[in-house]
Design a protein around this motif. Sequence first.
Motif, PDB file in Angstrom:
ATOM      1  N   THR A  57       0.872  -1.169   0.000  1.00 42.80           N
ATOM      2  CA  THR A  57       0.000   0.000   0.000  1.00 42.80           C
ATOM      3  C   THR A  57       0.910   1.220   0.000  1.00 42.80           C
ATOM      4  O   THR A  57       1.662   1.434   0.955  1.00 42.80           O
ATOM      5  N   ILE A  58       0.869   1.988  -1.082  1.00 40.57           N
ATOM      6  CA  ILE A  58       1.727   3.165  -1.201  1.00 40.57           C
ATOM      7  C   ILE A  58       1.117   4.280  -0.354  1.00 40.57           C
ATOM      8  O   ILE A  58      -0.036   4.672  -0.553  1.00 40.57           O
ATOM      9  N   LEU A  59       1.902   4.790   0.585  1.00 40.60           N
ATOM     10  CA  LEU A  59       1.421   5.832   1.495  1.00 40.60           C
ATOM     11  C   LEU A  59       1.869   7.223   1.061  1.00 40.60           C
ATOM     12  O   LEU A  59       1.233   8.221   1.406  1.00 40.60           O
ATOM     13  N   GLY A  60       2.982   7.304   0.348  1.00 45.51           N
ATOM     14  CA  GLY A  60       3.484   8.604  -0.089  1.00 45.51           C
ATOM     15  C   GLY A  60       4.585   8.437  -1.121  1.00 45.51           C
ATOM     16  O   GLY A  60       5.282   7.426  -1.135  1.00 45.51           O
ATOM     17  N   ARG A  61       4.712   9.445  -1.982  1.00 47.85           N
ATOM     18  CA  ARG A  61       5.755   9.455  -3.009  1.00 47.85           C
ATOM     19  C   ARG A  61       6.403  10.828  -3.014  1.00 47.85           C
ATOM     20  O   ARG A  61       5.715  11.841  -2.875  1.00 47.85           O
ATOM     21  N   GLU A  62       7.713  10.843  -3.193  1.00 49.10           N
ATOM     22  CA  GLU A  62       8.467  12.105  -3.216  1.00 49.10           C
ATOM     23  C   GLU A  62       8.044  12.976  -2.027  1.00 49.10           C
ATOM     24  O   GLU A  62       7.587  14.102  -2.183  1.00 49.10           O
ATOM     25  N   VAL A  63       8.203  12.412  -0.840  1.00 49.60           N
ATOM     26  CA  VAL A  63       7.765  13.065   0.405  1.00 49.60           C
ATOM     27  C   VAL A  63       8.896  13.928   0.950  1.00 49.60           C
ATOM     28  O   VAL A  63       9.955  13.417   1.313  1.00 49.60           O
ATOM     29  N   PRO A  64       8.698  15.254   0.993  1.00 47.63           N
ATOM     30  CA  PRO A  64       9.759  16.132   1.499  1.00 47.63           C
ATOM     31  C   PRO A  64       9.839  16.062   3.020  1.00 47.63           C
ATOM     32  O   PRO A  64       8.846  15.798   3.697  1.00 47.63           O
ATOM     33  N   PHE A  65      11.046  16.292   3.547  1.00 47.14           N
ATOM     34  CA  PHE A  65      11.196  16.364   4.999  1.00 47.14           C
ATOM     35  C   PHE A  65      12.294  17.358   5.348  1.00 47.14           C
ATOM     36  O   PHE A  65      13.153  17.679   4.528  1.00 47.14           O
ATOM     37  N   ALA A  66      12.234  17.840   6.561  1.00 45.47           N
ATOM     38  CA  ALA A  66      13.277  18.696   7.135  1.00 45.47           C
ATOM     39  C   ALA A  66      13.329  18.368   8.618  1.00 45.47           C
ATOM     40  O   ALA A  66      12.291  18.196   9.253  1.00 45.47           O
ATOM     41  N   MET A  67      14.546  18.245   9.152  1.00 47.11           N
ATOM     42  CA  MET A  67      14.668  17.964  10.591  1.00 47.11           C
ATOM     43  C   MET A  67      15.943  18.593  11.134  1.00 47.11           C
ATOM     44  O   MET A  67      16.918  18.797  10.408  1.00 47.11           O
ATOM     45  N   ALA A  68      15.903  18.900  12.416  1.00 47.74           N
ATOM     46  CA  ALA A  68      17.079  19.463  13.082  1.00 47.74           C
ATOM     47  C   ALA A  68      18.187  18.426  13.109  1.00 47.74           C
ATOM     48  O   ALA A  68      17.938  17.227  13.247  1.00 47.74           O
ATOM     49  N   TRP A  69      19.418  18.916  13.000  1.00 48.60           N
ATOM     50  CA  TRP A  69      20.579  18.031  13.010  1.00 48.60           C
ATOM     51  C   TRP A  69      21.612  18.617  13.958  1.00 48.60           C
ATOM     52  O   TRP A  69      21.288  19.434  14.816  1.00 48.60           O
ATOM     53  N   GLU A  70      22.850  18.262  13.791  1.00 49.23           N
ATOM     54  CA  GLU A  70      23.908  18.701  14.706  1.00 49.23           C
ATOM     55  C   GLU A  70      24.227  20.186  14.524  1.00 49.23           C
ATOM     56  O   GLU A  70      24.082  20.733  13.435  1.00 49.23           O
ATOM     57  N   GLU A  71      24.669  20.817  15.597  1.00 54.99           N
ATOM     58  CA  GLU A  71      25.168  22.192  15.585  1.00 54.99           C
ATOM     59  C   GLU A  71      24.218  23.166  14.899  1.00 54.99           C
ATOM     60  O   GLU A  71      24.634  24.044  14.147  1.00 54.99           O
TER      61      GLU A  71
END
Length: 197
Positions: A108-122
Motif C-alpha cells: 500500500t503506497i502511502l506517499g511518493r516524493e515526500v519532502p522532509f526537514a529535521m534538526a541536526w547537529e550544531e
Amino acid sequence: SRRANACRTPVHLTPSTIGQALPGSFRPSKGRTDEEVGRLVGVLTHRILEQWDFHSSADGLLDRIEPIAQQVLTSEQAGLMPAISDSLREVLGNFAGSALYQRLALATILGREVPFAMAWEEGQIVHGMIDVIYRLDGRIWIGDYKTDAVTAKEVPERAERYRVQMMLYKTAAQRSLRMSSVSAQVLFLRCGVGVEL
C-alpha cells in the motif's frame, strides 16, 4: 576559532551531502556527457515512478519514457535523448520484470516524493525527499530508488555507500510518523534488487 568553524559549517544539509562527507563515499567518475545522461536518467526515473501505479501492468512503464522526457528535458538536452532512452529502457525494463516490482505491487503506497526537514547537529537542518513510503506485511517501509549500473552481485557492497543516507531517511520518517520503527530499503532498479538497511 569557534566563530570561523561556525561560519564554515553549512546550515542546510541533504542526506547525500552528509554521506559524501564520509571516507570512502561513492562519487561517480565519468565523462561530462555520461554524467549528464546518468543524472537525467535518475531524474526521469524518479518522475516516472512518482506518477506510476504499481498495480498497473509493468509493461506500461516503458510507454511513460517519451511523454515524461518531453516534459522534463530542455531543448539543449534533446540531443542526449537516444542515450537517455536506451538507459531508461534498461532500468525500467529490468525493474518491471523483477521481484522488487512485484513487492511494490503488493504494498500500500502511502506517499511518493515526500519532502522532509529535521534538526541536526550544531543547529543544522537536514532536508531531503523520500522517494516512496509504503506499508507491506504489517511494516512501514521507506524506499530509495537507485539507477546505479551495478550487478546483483555488486549490490551489497554498493548499498553500504547509502547507509548514512538511509539512516537519515529512517530517522526523519520515524519522527514525522511518530513511530519507533520504520524499515528502509535501497531499491536498485537496474538489476531489480532491494537491500534493507
